[in-house]
Every structure is written in C-alpha cells, then in structure tokens.
Design a protein around this motif. Structure first.
Motif, PDB file in Angstrom:
ATOM      1  N   ALA A  68      -8.666  -0.414  -6.301  1.00 48.81           N
ATOM      2  CA  ALA A  68      -8.196   0.780  -7.016  1.00 48.81           C
ATOM      3  C   ALA A  68      -9.306   1.370  -7.873  1.00 48.81           C
ATOM      4  O   ALA A  68      -9.502   2.600  -7.918  1.00 48.81           O
ATOM      5  N   TYR A 108       0.438  -2.923  -4.520  1.00 46.68           N
ATOM      6  CA  TYR A 108      -0.121  -2.602  -5.838  1.00 46.68           C
ATOM      7  C   TYR A 108      -0.842  -1.251  -5.817  1.00 46.68           C
ATOM      8  O   TYR A 108      -0.710  -0.445  -6.753  1.00 46.68           O
ATOM      9  N   LEU A 109      -1.595  -0.984  -4.760  1.00 52.33           N
ATOM     10  CA  LEU A 109      -2.303   0.298  -4.664  1.00 52.33           C
ATOM     11  C   LEU A 109      -1.327   1.465  -4.640  1.00 52.33           C
ATOM     12  O   LEU A 109      -1.586   2.525  -5.233  1.00 52.33           O
ATOM     13  N   ASP A 110      -0.210   1.282  -3.949  1.00 50.25           N
ATOM     14  CA  ASP A 110       0.818   2.334  -3.932  1.00 50.25           C
ATOM     15  C   ASP A 110       1.341   2.593  -5.344  1.00 50.25           C
ATOM     16  O   ASP A 110       1.545   3.744  -5.743  1.00 50.25           O
ATOM     17  N   MET A 141      -9.404  -3.948   4.069  1.00 51.29           N
ATOM     18  CA  MET A 141      -8.743  -2.869   3.336  1.00 51.29           C
ATOM     19  C   MET A 141      -9.722  -1.755   2.979  1.00 51.29           C
ATOM     20  O   MET A 141      -9.420  -0.570   3.132  1.00 51.29           O
ATOM     21  N   GLU A 162       0.377  -7.294   0.171  1.00 54.13           N
ATOM     22  CA  GLU A 162       0.756  -7.308  -1.243  1.00 54.13           C
ATOM     23  C   GLU A 162      -0.213  -6.487  -2.097  1.00 54.13           C
ATOM     24  O   GLU A 162       0.202  -5.808  -3.037  1.00 54.13           O
ATOM     25  N   ALA A 163      -1.498  -6.529  -1.767  1.00 52.22           N
ATOM     26  CA  ALA A 163      -2.468  -5.700  -2.490  1.00 52.22           C
ATOM     27  C   ALA A 163      -2.202  -4.220  -2.212  1.00 52.22           C
ATOM     28  O   ALA A 163      -2.340  -3.373  -3.107  1.00 52.22           O
ATOM     29  N   GLY A 164      -1.806  -3.908  -0.987  1.00 54.79           N
ATOM     30  CA  GLY A 164      -1.463  -2.528  -0.649  1.00 54.79           C
ATOM     31  C   GLY A 164      -0.289  -2.012  -1.462  1.00 54.79           C
ATOM     32  O   GLY A 164      -0.266  -0.835  -1.867  1.00 54.79           O
ATOM     33  N   ALA A 194      -6.438  -5.906  -5.326  1.00 55.29           N
ATOM     34  CA  ALA A 194      -5.817  -4.595  -5.503  1.00 55.29           C
ATOM     35  C   ALA A 194      -6.475  -3.790  -6.615  1.00 55.29           C
ATOM     36  O   ALA A 194      -6.812  -2.608  -6.434  1.00 55.29           O
ATOM     37  N   VAL A 199      -4.321 -11.690  -5.320  1.00 55.78           N
ATOM     38  CA  VAL A 199      -3.843 -10.397  -4.827  1.00 55.78           C
ATOM     39  C   VAL A 199      -4.167  -9.296  -5.825  1.00 55.78           C
ATOM     40  O   VAL A 199      -4.660  -8.219  -5.453  1.00 55.78           O
ATOM     41  N   GLN A 200      -3.917  -9.541  -7.109  1.00 56.73           N
ATOM     42  CA  GLN A 200      -4.234  -8.542  -8.133  1.00 56.73           C
ATOM     43  C   GLN A 200      -5.731  -8.271  -8.190  1.00 56.73           C
ATOM     44  O   GLN A 200      -6.156  -7.125  -8.391  1.00 56.73           O
ATOM     45  N   GLU A 217      -3.371  -8.570   2.198  1.00 59.10           N
ATOM     46  CA  GLU A 217      -3.537  -7.134   2.428  1.00 59.10           C
ATOM     47  C   GLU A 217      -2.235  -6.382   2.141  1.00 59.10           C
ATOM     48  O   GLU A 217      -2.234  -5.325   1.494  1.00 59.10           O
TER      49      GLU A 217
END
Length: 551
Positions: free
Chosen positions: A256, A419-421, A302, A415-417, A252, A248-249, A413
């Motif tokens: 980013a 992180y982006l937030d 994404m 959990e990665a989202g 993300a 996930v990281q 998607e």
C-alpha cells in the motif's frame, strides 16, 4: 495451442532468458550435484505444465515472478551479503566496514544515530545523550568522508537506513563519490527514503506527510537524471513487522505504501516506467519458516500484477519486486543469547528460499547491545555457510510445488489483497495513515501476539520456557561517553573552517526552492559540498514545511 504446448512454449521462452542471463552472469559451476553425486537441475516443474501453473507460479525471471526475478537466481551469483553496521564515530564505523569487507561481506549498510535520523546535529540540545548510540553520528560532509575512507564507491554498493533526511545523506554520498573521482552515474546503492512507515511504525519523521512526499518525488526525479543505478527508495515492511504486525499485514501495508509513492510520482509528472525500475523493498524474516518463504513469493507476485495491470507499466523491470531482507530483531531474546544464532539461521534460510536479493543477518547479542566484532562475524558466517555449504542455492525456488507452500502463498496474497481493498476505501495509504488505520491494526496484532506469549500458547525458548539462571554477558559493546564531546568539537571545527558566506548562500537557495516548486536536491547537494550540516539543512526545511506531530 493446447495446454501442454502452451506450457512448453513458456518454458522455451524462459530457457532463452537463461541463455541471455548466463552471457552476463555465468553459473557458479559447470554442474551442480548433491553430496551423493545426484545431479541438481536448474529448475523443477510439474509435467505437463498446466495453465494455472503458468499464470500463478510460472518461471523465474518471468511475470508474475513468483519464483524469483532473475532467470538463474543464485546459480549465477549469490544474494548480496549486506551487514547493517554503524556506531559511535565515523572513524569507528569505517573500521567495522573495512573489517566486514575483508571477511567477505559484499555490500555496505549504514546505521545512523538517532539525532542524524531526525535531522539534528550532535551539538544540538535535542541530541544530548544519543550521539553515536544506535548508529554512526553524521553531522557534515567531513564525517561522511571519514565514514567511507579507503572504500572505493565505484566498487561497493551502499544501503543507507535514512528517511526524513534521506535527501541530505544522499547528497553527502554524491559529494564523497565526486571527491573520490566517482561520477554520480556510477554510484550504486539504496536510500531507505520511506517516510510512510515512519508515521506507521518507527517514528523518525520530521515533516508532515505532504512535504515529505514531495521530498521523495524530488529524489525520484533527480536520480532518474543523475543517478540511474541508484535505488531511490526501499519501501520497508521490516519496521512494520518489528512494530508487531503479522506477515500478511507486513505485505499489505508495504505494498500500500509502495502504491502511494507510485501515485505521488505520477502526480508529480513522472512516467511510471521512468522511476519504477529503481523502486526497491525491504522485508523482515521471522521464525515461521514456511510462512516467511511464502510471504516473499506472494509479495513479489502481487507487486507484479499491480504494476502491470493497475499502473499499466510496460517495462518488465517495473514489474519486478527487488527486495532486501533482514532477520527479525524483535524475535531475539536477551535470555540465552546464543539461541539467537539458531533463530537467525532459520530466518536467513527462509529469506534465501524466498528469493531475496540481499540479506542482513542479526547478531546474537543485539537484544542486549550493539553487536561486537565477534558476533558480527558469526552473523556474516551464517550467510556464507548457507550459500556455500547447504546446497539450497543450487536450484531455483526449491520449495515450489509444495502443497503447503503454494497454499500459503495463495492465502497470503488473498488476505493481503483484502487489506489493500480496505486501504483503498480510505483513499490510499497516506489517508489511511492520517486516520490511524494501519497503526491500530498493528497495535492489535502486537497485543494478541504478546497475550499468546504470556499464556505460553506460543513458546519462546529460553524466555517463557526452558529458562536458565544466567548472568548478562559482560563482553558487550559500549559506546564511549567521550565520543559525544569529540563529535561536538569536530562539528564546531567544521563550522569555524568553512566559508560561511558560501554556506549562507547555499542555504538561501535551498529555502527558495523549498518555498517554491523547484527540485530541492540540487541546492542540497551544493549545501553539503559547502559543509553545511545535517541540522542546518533540516532546519531550513523545518521552517518551510513545518514539523509533524503524531496523533
């Protein structure tokens, strides 16, 4: 229009794209069958097609590209088999390149030694003991000419794992092409050119973030005009994962960073649809088979949404996430190295089922040394067996529709989202890097993973369970210590034979461009053509930009 008729319309649109694609790239066979003579369809979908399916999963070659970026994927042509190679001298690496091409490799990928990666010549005191050790030593255009001797650059695409000095090595590649009679606009390939992940995970940076971002956008602008077929960046999750991140990281933080490069290019005056189609990505493939395949599908979806909805890109090529995959180096064990062949096979299969555009398979002995010729051949054969014997390339996205895979894709998607937030709260990836946020998250994930291995909650076969008493393999590749002396002599000879006045003039032009606002690529190209060295060019930029010191 009813739900089912809406789905039928979407399928018809996809079929039109298939027809167009097949005019350029016909399918590999008139018909595809299993070993039991069961026909294999091009694509499998639920019937009827629901609105959720159309919006979230859809069709290959159509937004949001969950199922792949090409309408026919591997039924028309396989992924590029691009084995990463480089060691010792340019001559030795050239021999390995030509060997791999004869064995069926379809693209080149260059590993550079550490001095080259951080902008030092082989005779610099900082390079002592490292010349040619983890990649090929490149000091001047003469080395680059020898690296690609008898390799026609209009017929082969080349990926170069180079970041801080990416502009210099790209300029050398351009010069080699021109010396071969290959125009810039015909060159194909990729430079990694992803400096943010160097600050996060890898460490081969030279300059601070702001001038480094300027170098990247200068490359974007130059290639838009002169190298339209060349990928200007390979935004890399690979090294983030190697540093210990979760899947996930990896997704993300890579996305980013990609957004930071898009923002920087727009701020530099480029329009998104001018440069976004040439952005490429680079991911890792680890052992969790289904998570890895789902990771690729989620990342693709994404990026498509971000480019279309956030950046308002209008060209569908700007929405497509094209990516290279390399199997997980950090998963390889020094113990029982033949086990690594099995690991790499699983990882490569996950990448293929996830829809990669090109693939490198690690060699069994890379936890111990640079790969031998035999090990490199086995790694390449792994890809060729998956392509030609497994049948997984005969239909598009064969894992689609699996309850598990679709659930994993959605969860990654989500959990990665998140992180982006969080990264957006810092002001974007550059600021998050400067604050050390992503570095801390990766360090914590790596720590937790190591604890699970040490407690045997996670089993690594041959390392923390099922061990053997064994001797380290004797037949490992070793770089001759004499190589460093030979490389130093060659570089000094280049300096003696070149036109020093021309070199000084070119370096002064570069200094003026770096101090001002002009694009630095044209003077760098001139400098390498005059046989200025990597270190000399990098030092001019060091003088003007300064050097980055980690927190």
């Amino acid at each position: 229009m009813t739900l089912s008729s809406n789905g039928q319309h979407s399928k018809q649109e996809w079929e039109k794209n298939v027809e167009k694609t097949m005019k350029r790239f016909p399918e590999r066979s008139r018909s595809f069958h299993t070993s039991s003579d069961i026909p294999v369809d091009r694509l499998y979908t639920p019937e009827p097609l629901s609105e959720d399916y159309i919006n979230q999963i859809g069709f290959p070659g159509q937004y949001p590209y969950t199922r792949g970026i090409q309408p026919t994927m591997y039924r028309s042509r396989y992924w590029t088999m691009r084995q990463y190679a480089g060691f010792g001298s340019a001559e030795e690496t050239n021999e390995r390149f030509r060997y791999l091409l004869k064995q069926g490799q379809t693209g080149l990928s260059v590993a550079f030694d550490l001095p080259t990666q951080i902008g030092y010549d082989s005779d610099d005191p900082m390079a002592e003991g490292e010349v040619g050790k983890v990649g090929v030593a490149i000091d001047s255009l003469k080395d680059m000419e020898q690296l690609f001797r008898e390799i026609p650059l209009d017929q082969v695409s080349t990926s170069m794992t180079i970041n801080a000095p990416a502009s210099i090595l790209l300029a050398m590649y351009i010069a080699v092409g021109e010396n071969q009679g290959v125009a810039k606009e015909k060159l194909t390939g990729t430079i990694q050119n992803d400096i943010l992940k160097e600050y996060i995970a890898r460490g081969t940076y030279i300059y601070p973030p702001k001038p480094s971002m300027r170098l990247i956008t200068d490359i974007f602008a130059y290639c838009q005009e002169h190298l339209p077929k060349f990928n200007t960046i390979s935004i890399s999750g690979y090294h983030i994962r190697e540093a210990g991140s979760t899947a996930v990281q990896e997704v993300a933080f890579t996305i980013a960073n990609g957004m930071a490069y898009v923002d920087a290019a727009i701020e530099a005056g480029l329009k998104v649809d001018q440069f976004a189609p040439r952005l490429a990505f680079f991911f890792n493939a680890h052992n969790q088979f289904f998570e890895e395949a789902a990771k690729f599908r989620a990342a693709r979806r994404m990026w498509a949404k971000i480019m279309k909805e956030h950046y308002k890109a209008e060209d569908p090529k700007s929405w497509k996430m094209r990516f290279h995959t390399q199997t997980g180096g950090s998963t390889l064990t020094a113990q029982q190295p033949d086990n690594n062949i099995v690991r790499v096979t699983m990882q490569a299969l996950a990448a293929v089922l996830g829809g990669t555009q090109s693939l490198h398979t690690n060699s069994r002995d890379e936890a111990l040394a640079l790969p031998t010729e035999d090990s490199a051949r086995i790694a390449l054969r792994t890809q060729q067996i998956i392509a030609n014997e497994s049948g997984v390339a005969d239909t598009i996205d064969p894992l689609a529709g699996s309850y598990y895979v679709e659930s994993l894709t959605d969860q990654i998607e989500k959990e990665a989202g998140a992180y982006l937030d969080r990264i957006s709260e810092f002001g974007g990836a550059v600021q998050a890097v400067e604050e050390g946020y992503m570095q801390r998250e990766i360090h914590q994930a790596a720590y937790e993973a190591q604890k699970r291995i040490e407690s045997k909650e996670d089993i690594v076969v041959g390392m923390n369970e099922y061990q053997l008493d064994e001797e380290i393999h004797a037949d490992l590749l070793k770089v001759d210590e004499a190589l460093e002396r030979g490389q130093i002599e060659k570089t000094q000879q280049v300096r003696e034979e070149r036109n020093q006045e021309e070199v000084d003039r070119c370096l002064q032009e570069l200094r003026e461009a770096a101090a001002g606002q002009d694009n630095v690529m044209p003077p760098i190209v001139k400098a390498v053509q005059a046989y200025a060295t990597v270190g000399e060019i990098a030092n001019i930029l060091r003088d003007e930009f300064g050097e980055y010191t980690a927190m």
